[in-house]
Design an enzyme around this catalytic site. Structure first.
Site, PDB file in Angstrom:
ATOM      1  N   LYS A 212      -2.867   9.852 -11.541  1.00  0.00           N
ATOM      2  CA  LYS A 212      -2.720   8.923 -10.526  1.00  0.00           C
ATOM      3  C   LYS A 212      -1.333   8.084 -10.464  1.00  0.00           C
ATOM      4  O   LYS A 212      -0.704   8.235  -9.503  1.00  0.00           O
ATOM      5  CB  LYS A 212      -3.885   7.963 -10.593  1.00  0.00           C
ATOM      6  CG  LYS A 212      -3.632   6.962  -9.273  1.00  0.00           C
ATOM      7  CD  LYS A 212      -3.945   7.458  -7.912  1.00  0.00           C
ATOM      8  CE  LYS A 212      -3.354   6.431  -6.818  1.00  0.00           C
ATOM      9  NZ  LYS A 212      -3.328   6.942  -5.628  1.00  0.00           N
TER      10      LYS A 212
ATOM     11  N   CYS B 192       1.749   0.997  -3.537  1.00  0.00           N
ATOM     12  CA  CYS B 192       1.525   1.929  -4.201  1.00  0.00           C
ATOM     13  C   CYS B 192       2.759   2.391  -4.999  1.00  0.00           C
ATOM     14  O   CYS B 192       3.043   2.355  -6.093  1.00  0.00           O
ATOM     15  CB  CYS B 192       0.853   3.114  -3.578  1.00  0.00           C
ATOM     16  SG  CYS B 192      -0.406   2.363  -2.439  1.00  0.00           S
TER      17      CYS B 192
HETATM   18  N1  SAJ Z   1       9.411   7.019   2.070  1.00  0.00           N
HETATM   19  C1  SAJ Z   1      10.891   7.342   2.222  1.00  0.00           C
HETATM   20  N2  SAJ Z   1      11.114   8.814   2.198  1.00  0.00           N
HETATM   21  C2  SAJ Z   1      10.165   9.724   2.237  1.00  0.00           C
HETATM   22  C3  SAJ Z   1       8.802   9.222   1.957  1.00  0.00           C
HETATM   23  C4  SAJ Z   1       8.392   7.879   1.709  1.00  0.00           C
HETATM   24  O1  SAJ Z   1      11.699   6.361   2.325  1.00  0.00           O
HETATM   25  O2  SAJ Z   1      10.735  10.820   2.272  1.00  0.00           O
HETATM   26  C5  SAJ Z   1       8.952   5.569   1.974  1.00  0.00           C
HETATM   27  C6  SAJ Z   1       8.291   4.914   2.958  1.00  0.00           C
HETATM   28  O3  SAJ Z   1       8.842   4.684   4.104  1.00  0.00           O
HETATM   29  C7  SAJ Z   1       7.338   4.081   2.485  1.00  0.00           C
HETATM   30  C8  SAJ Z   1       7.278   4.263   1.224  1.00  0.00           C
HETATM   31  O4  SAJ Z   1       8.311   5.573   0.766  1.00  0.00           O
HETATM   32  O5  SAJ Z   1       8.190   2.819   2.415  1.00  0.00           O
HETATM   33  C9  SAJ Z   1       5.842   4.899   0.582  1.00  0.00           C
HETATM   34  O6  SAJ Z   1       5.356   5.857   1.619  1.00  0.00           O
HETATM   35  P1  SAJ Z   1       4.419   7.092   1.119  1.00  0.00           P
HETATM   36  O7  SAJ Z   1       4.099   7.833   2.468  1.00  0.00           O
HETATM   37  O8  SAJ Z   1       5.488   7.832   0.381  1.00  0.00           O
HETATM   38  O9  SAJ Z   1       3.349   6.762   0.305  1.00  0.00           O
HETATM   39  P2  SAJ Z   1       2.130   5.680   0.419  1.00  0.00           P
HETATM   40  O10 SAJ Z   1       2.588   4.308  -0.362  1.00  0.00           O
HETATM   41  O11 SAJ Z   1       1.838   5.290   1.965  1.00  0.00           O
HETATM   42  O12 SAJ Z   1       1.060   6.383  -0.274  1.00  0.00           O
HETATM   43  C10 SAJ Z   1       1.120   6.917  -1.522  1.00  0.00           C
HETATM   44  C11 SAJ Z   1       0.882   8.318  -1.420  1.00  0.00           C
HETATM   45  N3  SAJ Z   1       1.149   8.954  -2.813  1.00  0.00           N
HETATM   46  C12 SAJ Z   1       2.002  10.061  -2.827  1.00  0.00           C
HETATM   47  O13 SAJ Z   1       2.454  10.631  -1.555  1.00  0.00           O
HETATM   48  C13 SAJ Z   1       2.232  10.943  -4.092  1.00  0.00           C
HETATM   49  C14 SAJ Z   1      -0.761   8.457  -1.234  1.00  0.00           C
HETATM   50  O14 SAJ Z   1      -1.246   9.961  -1.548  1.00  0.00           O
HETATM   51  C15 SAJ Z   1      -1.352   7.578  -2.025  1.00  0.00           C
HETATM   52  O15 SAJ Z   1      -2.913   7.677  -2.262  1.00  0.00           O
HETATM   53  C16 SAJ Z   1      -0.833   6.193  -2.047  1.00  0.00           C
HETATM   54  O16 SAJ Z   1       0.425   6.179  -2.519  1.00  0.00           O
HETATM   55  C17 SAJ Z   1      -1.787   5.313  -3.238  1.00  0.00           C
HETATM   56  O17 SAJ Z   1      -2.721   4.448  -2.474  1.00  0.00           O
HETATM   57  O18 SAJ Z   1      -1.138   5.527  -4.316  1.00  0.00           O
END
Ligand code: SAJ
Length: 408
Positions: free
Chosen positions: A203, A257
């Site tokens: 995880k 996360c």
């Molecule tokens: N972000 C970027 N560039 C990207 C992708 C995301 O700058 O290409 C930023 C987003 O704007 C945000 C942050 O990263 O600020 C995180 O966003 P996210 O959509 O990547 O992740 P979370 O935190 O919403 O959800 C993640 C997910 N984990 C993965 O994709 C590996 C989700 O599946 C998990 O369940 C969640 O963390 C968690 O609860 O752990």
């Protein structure tokens, strides 16, 4: 497995409780927060999520119960918060341990106790097992420990609850099989059985992997900016390679996360991690980079008053109402006090004032600014392009296709 008790009705616990109830399981949802329980009892979910209202109504129709009390069940799912302690980069297991102690007030014997909360590798061995051992001795009973982390994506939670594969970490395959059959009441994807420590580790490394990849995109954005190259075009072309998948640069990494889980590995393995820590630093430095770009744009246009700058988006990412660790809040923290008070902000998902200078009305927000900094790619901004034409725009999310817009 007739009755399931879900403890902790937050971003993970509530959707989990609802989807079990909507699929015919008798569910009692327990939370210590009286206001939250009353809100749920009045039929109103505490946060926005696609499809949540319909699922909520279905769960209500199937008799889901919301309470502040712990009730006897065949299976207990703990989805309590696991805050991150910045000081020592460790996880605070207190909420989970408190929930376990409370479950032992109602548990009878041989039930299954599942921890869904994200916990750092080794938490079960270090904190949970000693506690449970003492409680089992005290009550003269047995309980079966399981760690079943979730990986649903805020903004698409319900689809992912049904369609993401799951990991079930257990001490015995027999118990894991029982849990697997219960989760398959709603999970249509592969459910992988493993041991508890492997489940804890997978995880955390899933989110760490993503953080490193976002850091790579952010560092690439800085290199391209210096070379006057279009980082989005470079990523688009590079991703044509069959084994390249570079993510998107942005103003930083927020949320509870991705910006948190890698620190558990930094805290637990300080002599080993390099890449993981470097990625955290890169992502944490993006707000500074954004601020330097904003001042360069102000200079370009001879704008001296920070009050003429508006930050669009307070949430940590698009189409969610969660502001935890959001890049915008990180940016505001880095601004000196008087500058932070001067800058304007707006977010369509936030309908209460949470920072100085925040506007609740989009038109009013736009009327007060000359520079619009798009920090969150809400659908709202894409649907209101006509309203922002004429502004100086700094689009950190590459979603505004108007000539002359500044990009990362
Ligand atoms: N972000 C970027 N560039 C990207 C992708 C995301 O700058 O290409 C930023 C987003 O704007 C945000 C942050 O990263 O600020 C995180 O966003 P996210 O959509 O990547 O992740 P979370 O935190 O919403 O959800 C993640 C997910 N984990 C993965 O994709 C590996 C989700 O599946 C998990 O369940 C969640 O963390 C968690 O609860 O752990």
């Amino acid at each position: 497995m007739n009755k399931i008790s879900v403890i902790g009705l937050g971003y993970i616990g509530l959707p989990t409780a609802l989807i079990f109830a909507a699929n015919g399981v008798q569910v009692v949802g327990t939370d210590i927060n009286v206001e939250l329980v009353n809100l749920l009892k009045s039929g109103r979910p505490p946060f926005k999520e696609k499809g949540l209202d319909e699922l909520f109504n279905k769960a209500i129709k199937n008799g889901i119960e919301f309470t502040t009390e712990y009730k006897r069940a065949d299976m207990y799912i703990i989805a309590a918060p696991t805050p991150y302690i910045k000081r020592n980069k460790k996880l605070d297991p207190e909420f989970v341990l408190k929930a376990i102690k409370s479950v032992f007030n109602v548990i009878q014997n041989e039930e299954i106790l599942i921890i869904e909360s994200t916990i750092s590798p080794g938490t079960i061995d270090e904190f949970v097992r000693p506690l449970v051992k003492g409680l089992k001795l005290e009550k003269g009973i047995n309980v079966n420990l399981v760690h079943a982390p979730e990986r649903i994506l805020p903004g698409n939670m319900l689809y992912e609850l049904e369609n993401n594969s799951r990991t079930i970490g257990a001490d015995s395959v027999e118990i894991a099989q029982i849990v697997k059959s219960v989760y398959s009441k709603f999970c249509k994807s592969e459910i992988i059985i493993t041991d508890i420590k492997t489940a804890e580790m997978t995880k955390v490394i899933e989110n760490t992997y993503r953080d490193i990849n976002i850091a790579f995109a952010n560092e690439l954005a800085k290199i391209c900016y210096q070379n006057n190259l279009n980082v989005y075009e470079i990523i688009r072309i590079a991703n044509k390679h069959p084994r390249v998948n570079i993510l998107q640069p942005g103003p930083g990494v927020g949320g509870h996360c991705i910006s948190v889980d890698p620190w558990f590995l930094v805290g637990n393995y300080p002599d080993i991690v390099n890449v993981i820590l470097a990625a955290r630093k890169v992502n944490n430095e993006m707000p500074e980079f954004i601020l330097s770009r904003i001042s360069a744009i102000m200079k370009d246009h001879n704008i001296k008053d920070i009050k003429r700058v508006g930050l669009y988006g307070l949430t940590y990412k698009e189409n969610v109402d969660d502001t935890r660790e959001s890049p915008t809040l990180q940016i505001l923290e880095k601004l000196s006090e008087n500058l932070a008070f001067g800058i304007k902000t707006f977010d369509p998902f936030i309908n209460h004032i949470m920072v100085e200078g925040q506007e609740l009305d989009f038109q009013k927000f736009l009327s007060e600014i000359d520079i619009l900094v798009v920090l969150v790619a809400h659908n709202h901004i894409k649907e209101n392009i006509d309203k922002i034409k004429g502004k100086i725009i700094f689009d950190t999310r590459n979603v505004i296709n108007i000539d002359g817009v500044y990009k990362l």
